[in-house]
Design a protein around this motif. Structure first.
Motif, PDB file in Angstrom:
ATOM      1  N   GLY A  48       0.739  -1.129  -0.072  1.00 48.49           N
ATOM      2  CA  GLY A  48       0.071   0.077  -0.061  1.00 48.49           C
ATOM      3  C   GLY A  48       0.945   1.226   0.056  1.00 48.49           C
ATOM      4  O   GLY A  48       0.630   2.278  -0.620  1.00 48.49           O
ATOM      5  N   VAL A  49       2.039   1.121   0.623  1.00 49.75           N
ATOM      6  CA  VAL A  49       2.941   2.304   0.697  1.00 49.75           C
ATOM      7  C   VAL A  49       3.384   2.757  -0.693  1.00 49.75           C
ATOM      8  O   VAL A  49       3.703   3.853  -0.975  1.00 49.75           O
ATOM      9  N   ILE A  50       3.488   1.746  -1.673  1.00 51.54           N
ATOM     10  CA  ILE A  50       3.805   2.019  -2.806  1.00 51.54           C
ATOM     11  C   ILE A  50       3.017   3.199  -3.632  1.00 51.54           C
ATOM     12  O   ILE A  50       3.666   3.903  -4.441  1.00 51.54           O
ATOM     13  N   GLU A  51       1.703   3.114  -3.292  1.00 49.83           N
ATOM     14  CA  GLU A  51       0.789   4.078  -3.892  1.00 49.83           C
ATOM     15  C   GLU A  51       0.932   5.407  -3.269  1.00 49.83           C
ATOM     16  O   GLU A  51       0.221   6.488  -3.691  1.00 49.83           O
ATOM     17  N   LEU A  52       1.833   5.555  -2.139  1.00 51.02           N
ATOM     18  CA  LEU A  52       1.736   6.742  -1.476  1.00 51.02           C
ATOM     19  C   LEU A  52       2.359   8.195  -2.441  1.00 51.02           C
ATOM     20  O   LEU A  52       1.670   9.318  -2.426  1.00 51.02           O
ATOM     21  N   PRO A  53       3.410   7.831  -3.354  1.00 54.18           N
ATOM     22  CA  PRO A  53       3.465   8.943  -4.035  1.00 54.18           C
ATOM     23  C   PRO A  53       2.343   9.587  -4.881  1.00 54.18           C
ATOM     24  O   PRO A  53       2.382  10.651  -5.503  1.00 54.18           O
TER      25      PRO A  53
END
Length: 281
Positions: A101-106
């Protein structure tokens, strides 16, 4: 109660004419008209004015800075994005869903917030920058910091391009390679890499295109120093608009538009070849 099957020509969305009209209206309002205005404004300038606007040293340096830093960031993303996608697909470990899920942060994080956070963190007084400064490494307000910001905004494109391909690769290919005597390195470069290459090129193209036109995340960490050549193209366009120099701004924007179209064409060609190769298999 008697149920009847719906007819084959039944459509959930209203008819073709209405949906096509809405699509064309949205496409024209959001994309075609703005792009047409850039072309119209740029054609007002004479060829001499157009060349003069692009040949100024500050503009040339900004193009070099944006293209080179975006290229380096895209290459870095290809390497580490592939590793990250491999870990997320091939291994199970605690916190995997969180990292995925953190991959989508940008994508979700406002780019200005990312730029401010990175510039503060990697400054000489920041948490990470202060440690690097002891070794004489400066990050904020340099090309290194600019590249770092572009890596941050571009990494999701590579990961999300490679992940679906890795999930579809049959593990029997790797097993057959091991049975035939190939080691892990040879298996990766001879068996897996040819399958991943189109997805890697797609992710590379998307990250590169995003990096060239990036503004919010790089505007703070780059420093925008003309003497140090840390100005990016998007910042130069904003400068021209602030002084109402629309001729120079549209000339630069037109070149950026041409680069974006070429990258888009490249990505589409890669995807078409991959689709054709998949259908043949």
């Amino acid at each position: 109660m008697k149920f009847t099957r719906p007819k084959k020509n039944t459509r959930v969305i209203p008819g073709f004419g209405l949906t096509l009209g809405v699509t064309l209206a949205m496409l024209s309002t959001i994309i075609l008209i703005p792009l047409g205005s850039i072309l119209f404004q740029s054609f007002k300038a004479s060829p001499a004015e157009f060349v003069e606007a692009l040949s100024r040293p500050a503009v040339l340096y900004s193009f070099a800075t944006s293209i080179v830093c975006a290229l380096i960031a895209a290459i870095i993303n290809c390497v580490f994005g592939t590793i990250l996608a491999w870990v997320l697909v091939r291994y199970k470990f605690p916190g995997k869903r969180i990292i995925d899920g953190v991959i989508e942060l940008p994508f979700a994080l406002p780019t200005a917030v990312a730029g401010i956070t990175l510039s503060k963190m990697y400054s000489d007084t920041g948490e990470i920058g202060s440690i690097l400064a002891k070794f004489g490494i400066e990050v904020s307000y340099t090309h290194l910091g600019l590249t770092l910001a572009l890596v941050f905004v571009g990494i999701p494109f590579v990961v999300r391009s490679i992940q679906p391909v890795l999930e579809k690769i049959d593990g029997s290919y790797e097993e057959a390679s091991y049975v035939l005597g190939a080691n892990r390195r040879k298996t990766f470069f001879k068996v897996l890499l040819p399958e991943l290459r189109p997805a890697m090129l797609t992710g590379f193209g998307l990250a590169f295109a995003r990096g060239i036109g990036e503004y919010g995340s790089v505007i703070y960490i780059s420093g925008n120093n003309e003497k140090e050549h840390t100005q990016v193209v998007s910042y130069v366009i904003m400068q021209k608009l602030n002084v109402q120099n629309y001729t120079d701004a549209t000339a630069i924007a037109l070149v950026m538009l041409a680069i974006s179209f070429l990258l888009l064409l490249f990505i589409n060609i890669v995807q078409m070849k991959q689709s054709r190769r998949t259908n043949e298999i």
